[in-house]
Design a protein around this motif. Sequence first.
Motif, PDB file in Angstrom:
ATOM      1  N   ILE A  33       3.171 111.255  51.557  1.00 54.16           N
ATOM      2  CA  ILE A  33       3.567 111.140  52.965  1.00 54.16           C
ATOM      3  C   ILE A  33       2.371 111.452  53.856  1.00 54.16           C
ATOM      4  O   ILE A  33       2.121 110.748  54.840  1.00 54.16           O
ATOM      5  N   ASN A  34       1.615 112.498  53.510  1.00 56.86           N
ATOM      6  CA  ASN A  34       0.409 112.829  54.279  1.00 56.86           C
ATOM      7  C   ASN A  34      -0.576 111.666  54.280  1.00 56.86           C
ATOM      8  O   ASN A  34      -1.175 111.341  55.311  1.00 56.86           O
ATOM      9  N   TRP A  44      -0.111 114.002  62.095  1.00 54.03           N
ATOM     10  CA  TRP A  44       0.928 114.868  61.558  1.00 54.03           C
ATOM     11  C   TRP A  44       0.788 114.979  60.050  1.00 54.03           C
ATOM     12  O   TRP A  44       0.611 113.982  59.360  1.00 54.03           O
ATOM     13  N   ARG A  45       0.858 116.209  59.494  1.00 48.56           N
ATOM     14  CA  ARG A  45       0.735 116.440  58.051  1.00 48.56           C
ATOM     15  C   ARG A  45       1.667 117.566  57.600  1.00 48.56           C
ATOM     16  O   ARG A  45       1.989 118.454  58.365  1.00 48.56           O
ATOM     17  N   PHE A  46       2.018 117.519  56.299  1.00 47.45           N
ATOM     18  CA  PHE A  46       2.718 118.628  55.655  1.00 47.45           C
ATOM     19  C   PHE A  46       1.668 119.599  55.114  1.00 47.45           C
ATOM     20  O   PHE A  46       0.652 119.184  54.576  1.00 47.45           O
ATOM     21  N   VAL A  47       1.943 120.881  55.190  1.00 48.36           N
ATOM     22  CA  VAL A  47       1.012 121.888  54.702  1.00 48.36           C
ATOM     23  C   VAL A  47       1.018 121.962  53.172  1.00 48.36           C
ATOM     24  O   VAL A  47       0.044 122.363  52.561  1.00 48.36           O
ATOM     25  N   GLN A  54      -6.096 115.033  51.220  1.00 49.65           N
ATOM     26  CA  GLN A  54      -6.422 115.120  52.640  1.00 49.65           C
ATOM     27  C   GLN A  54      -7.907 114.864  52.870  1.00 49.65           C
ATOM     28  O   GLN A  54      -8.287 114.211  53.848  1.00 49.65           O
ATOM     29  N   LEU A  55      -8.759 115.346  51.962  1.00 48.87           N
ATOM     30  CA  LEU A  55     -10.194 115.053  52.072  1.00 48.87           C
ATOM     31  C   LEU A  55     -10.474 113.565  51.879  1.00 48.87           C
ATOM     32  O   LEU A  55     -11.264 112.971  52.615  1.00 48.87           O
ATOM     33  N   GLY A 117      -2.336 126.845  54.376  1.00 49.70           N
ATOM     34  CA  GLY A 117      -2.444 126.032  53.162  1.00 49.70           C
ATOM     35  C   GLY A 117      -2.687 126.878  51.929  1.00 49.70           C
ATOM     36  O   GLY A 117      -2.110 126.637  50.866  1.00 49.70           O
ATOM     37  N   VAL A 118      -3.522 127.899  52.060  1.00 43.14           N
ATOM     38  CA  VAL A 118      -3.790 128.820  50.948  1.00 43.14           C
ATOM     39  C   VAL A 118      -2.499 129.538  50.555  1.00 43.14           C
ATOM     40  O   VAL A 118      -2.159 129.633  49.373  1.00 43.14           O
TER      41      VAL A 118
END
Length: 148
Positions: A33-34, A44-47, A54-55, A117-118
């Motif tokens: 989805i991200n 917009w993104r999910f953590v 993502q990179l 995120g961590v």
Amino acid sequence: MEPQSNIDSAVQLQRQRDGGASWFYWVAALSLINTFSAFTGSDWRFVIGLGITQLIDLFASTAEIGSGVGLLLSLLFAASFGALGYYGRSRPGLLLLGMLLFAADGVIFVLIEDWVGVGFHAFVLFFVWGGYRAARALQQQPAAAPVG
């Protein structure tokens, strides 16, 4: 015939194993989805998603790599985590491998100082660890008729 408590214990361990493995499905799905969000231009993104995807999405959007290649790589990483969840149910070593890869992915969030995120990586790893322990316990039980 096994006593009922052993059967109940096996069922509980199977549920815990499956619950731990299912976190990889969530990671894979939300990473996808991200990726699709990134490729449509949304911020917009999910953590919970993978840092590596993502990179890749970031590099693909800045033309460092082609968008098609970026999409393919993100799909490959996400699918790999989904497969680890699926096959890890019968092979605890794959759950352990998935945890190691997910922990390595968490380093990305440490490096960019994304503490949410961590934290979520740690949260997921905690539950996958419980699934791994349950899968190992199931392997160590004497062979019996399959339950569930």
